[in-house]
Structures are given as structure tokens and as C-alpha cells.
Scaffold this motif. Structure first.
Motif, PDB file in Angstrom:
ATOM      1  N   UNK A 173       1.202  14.186  -0.527  1.00  0.00           N
ATOM      2  CA  UNK A 173       0.398  13.588  -1.735  1.00  0.00           C
ATOM      3  C   UNK A 173      -1.260  12.809  -1.358  1.00  0.00           C
ATOM      4  N   UNK A 174      -1.798  13.094  -0.422  1.00  0.00           N
ATOM      5  CA  UNK A 174      -3.018  12.657  -0.320  1.00  0.00           C
ATOM      6  C   UNK A 174      -3.744  14.020  -0.681  1.00  0.00           C
ATOM      7  N   UNK A 175      -3.266  14.795   0.246  1.00  0.00           N
ATOM      8  CA  UNK A 175      -4.091  16.313  -0.019  1.00  0.00           C
ATOM      9  C   UNK A 175      -4.137  17.258  -0.705  1.00  0.00           C
ATOM     10  N   UNK A 217       2.096   5.377   5.473  1.00  0.00           N
ATOM     11  CA  UNK A 217       2.750   4.317   4.665  1.00  0.00           C
ATOM     12  C   UNK A 217       3.502   5.172   3.423  1.00  0.00           C
ATOM     13  N   UNK A 218       2.680   6.013   3.250  1.00  0.00           N
ATOM     14  CA  UNK A 218       3.569   6.341   1.589  1.00  0.00           C
ATOM     15  C   UNK A 218       4.626   6.964   2.049  1.00  0.00           C
ATOM     16  N   UNK A 219       5.143   8.213   3.153  1.00  0.00           N
ATOM     17  CA  UNK A 219       6.160   9.162   4.012  1.00  0.00           C
ATOM     18  C   UNK A 219       6.043   8.156   4.500  1.00  0.00           C
ATOM     19  N   UNK A 220       6.561   7.276   5.075  1.00  0.00           N
ATOM     20  CA  UNK A 220       7.452   6.371   5.176  1.00  0.00           C
ATOM     21  C   UNK A 220       7.804   5.463   4.981  1.00  0.00           C
ATOM     22  N   UNK A 221       7.365   4.564   3.424  1.00  0.00           N
ATOM     23  CA  UNK A 221       8.278   4.173   2.548  1.00  0.00           C
ATOM     24  C   UNK A 221       9.029   4.807   1.531  1.00  0.00           C
ATOM     25  N   UNK A 255       0.546  -1.477   0.272  1.00  0.00           N
ATOM     26  CA  UNK A 255       0.085   0.223  -0.125  1.00  0.00           C
ATOM     27  C   UNK A 255       0.931   1.794   0.145  1.00  0.00           C
ATOM     28  N   UNK A 256       0.646   2.080  -1.193  1.00  0.00           N
ATOM     29  CA  UNK A 256       1.465   3.492  -1.221  1.00  0.00           C
ATOM     30  C   UNK A 256       2.635   3.127  -1.096  1.00  0.00           C
ATOM     31  N   UNK A 257       3.916   1.803  -0.972  1.00  0.00           N
ATOM     32  CA  UNK A 257       5.411   1.832  -1.440  1.00  0.00           C
ATOM     33  C   UNK A 257       5.117   1.944  -2.522  1.00  0.00           C
ATOM     34  N   UNK A 258       6.161   3.054  -3.414  1.00  0.00           N
ATOM     35  CA  UNK A 258       6.487   3.188  -4.475  1.00  0.00           C
ATOM     36  C   UNK A 258       8.261   3.439  -4.351  1.00  0.00           C
ATOM     37  N   UNK A 259       8.545   3.023  -6.170  1.00  0.00           N
ATOM     38  CA  UNK A 259       9.749   4.123  -6.031  1.00  0.00           C
ATOM     39  C   UNK A 259      10.058   5.598  -6.793  1.00  0.00           C
ATOM     40  N   UNK A 305      10.231  11.532   1.906  1.00  0.00           N
ATOM     41  CA  UNK A 305       8.756  11.519   2.813  1.00  0.00           C
ATOM     42  C   UNK A 305       7.491  12.216   3.182  1.00  0.00           C
ATOM     43  N   UNK A 306       8.034  13.832   3.338  1.00  0.00           N
ATOM     44  CA  UNK A 306       7.452  14.684   2.965  1.00  0.00           C
ATOM     45  C   UNK A 306       6.191  14.673   1.758  1.00  0.00           C
ATOM     46  N   UNK A 307       6.738  14.698   0.948  1.00  0.00           N
ATOM     47  CA  UNK A 307       5.879  14.521  -0.111  1.00  0.00           C
ATOM     48  C   UNK A 307       5.178  13.330  -0.667  1.00  0.00           C
ATOM     49  N   UNK A 308       5.432  12.160   0.014  1.00  0.00           N
ATOM     50  CA  UNK A 308       4.354  11.281   0.624  1.00  0.00           C
ATOM     51  C   UNK A 308       3.231  11.565   1.730  1.00  0.00           C
ATOM     52  N   UNK A 309       3.361  12.537   2.494  1.00  0.00           N
ATOM     53  CA  UNK A 309       2.444  12.925   3.614  1.00  0.00           C
ATOM     54  C   UNK A 309       1.776  13.687   3.028  1.00  0.00           C
TER      55      UNK A 309
END
Length: 170
Positions: free
Chosen positions: A111-113, A141-145, A33-37, A105-109
Motif C-alpha cells: 500500500x505505501x509503495x 501494521x497494515x499488513x499484520x492487521x 493505525x492502518x488497521x482497516x477491513x 497482508x501482502x497488499x498491506x505491505x
């Protein structure tokens, strides 16, 4: 001169392959889930090619639309990934893996907003807000990944990009 410079034939071939690498790498991790390179690769492409990385970015966005259909998510992709490209352009001179891991990681946070903006425009502010709130676990999860992938892979992939540039792009 146009805002994005002309491409050499070799660059066109390399950029096509790099856009395909975005598709393949995202698909390879699609079970998580939301882990992407993609975020890390887009940062690296931007650091290597600057404005020309937009060719890679929008070729990939078009590929994604062709593969998964041009749904509402597609409109978000037109600007959401541009935001990451803009961040990478803004901080292009930074070279540290930890810095880029934090940015990724910040961008992962974010992404949703950022995606929720198009939902809010098309369906109203309440829909955009609920879209964002319901996706917060995925954003985390996106941010951590993103952080972990960038921390582990930034340096080796940066070296690989440098090698590609030396050998293939004039």
C-alpha cells in the motif's frame, strides 16, 4: 457489451449499501493505525461480483473524497485499490482463508509503495521514496492487521456475502 455489465435495481441498492459499509467499517477502526477491513471487504466483493465490484469500489472512493476532501491521497486511491481488485480477480478461484489472508497482508505491505508512486510523480522521486520509507511502520501494521482480519473473518463474511447474493441479487 461494455466492460462492466449493467446493474439490476436490486444490485444497485446492494452495491450502494456495500460501498457505505466500506466507509462505516473504515471509520469504525480509524483510531487504529492502518488497521482497516476495507481490503478484506474489497476482496470479498470482487470474489462475489467480479467486474461489477468496480461500482462498489469507485462509489466508496468517491464517498471518501467527499468525506475527507479531494487531497493528493485521492489520486492514489484511484489506482491503489484497483490493484487489490486486480489481484482478487487474478486469483478468483482460490477459496482458502489462509491464501486470502496472505494476499491481504501482502497488499498491506504494498500500500505505501503504491501510494508513494503518486508522490514521486508529483514531487519527484526523492519525495516519493521518502514518503514510502517514512511509512514503512504503518505498512507493517497494515499488513499484520489485514492478515489477521482476513484470517479471522474471511469465512464468516464469505458466507454472509453468499447469503446476500442468494436473497437479494438475481
Amino acid at each position: 457489451m461494455s466492460p462492466v455489465a449493467r446493474l439490476h435495481i436490486r444490485e444497485l441498492a446492494v452495491f450502494g449499501l456495500l460501498a457505505a459499509l466500506l466507509c462505516v467499517s473504515k471509520f469504525a477502526l480509524s483510531g487504529l493505525p492502518n488497521i482497516e477491513p476495507v481490503s478484506l471487504l474489497l476482496i470479498l466483493y470482487t470474489l462475489s461480483y467480479g467486474k461489477k465490484a468496480l461500482y462498489i469500489l469507485y462509489a466508496w472512493v468517491l464517498f471518501e473524497g467527499l468525506l475527507y476532501g479531494f487531497g493528493q491521497w485521492f489520486f492514489s486511491y484511484l489506482y491503489v485499490w484497483l490493484a487489490l481488485w486486480g489481484l482478487a480477480m487474478l486469483f478468483r478461484r482460490r477459496t482458502g482463508a489462509v491464501f486470502w489472508a496472505v494476499v491481504s497482508g501482502f497488499y498491506g505491505l504494498l500500500f505505501g509503495p503504491l501510494c508513494a508512486l503518486s508522490w514521486g510523480v508529483l514531487h519527484g522521486p526523492a519525495a516519493g521514496f521518502s514518503y514510502w520509507v517514512s511509512g514503512i511502520p504503518f505498512d507493517i501494521a497494515h499488513a499484520v492487521g489485514n492478515f489477521i482480519l482476513a484470517l479471522l473473518l474471511f469465512r464468516p463474511l464469505r458466507r454472509a456475502m453468499d447469503m446476500v447474493n442468494r436473497r437479494l441479487c438475481p
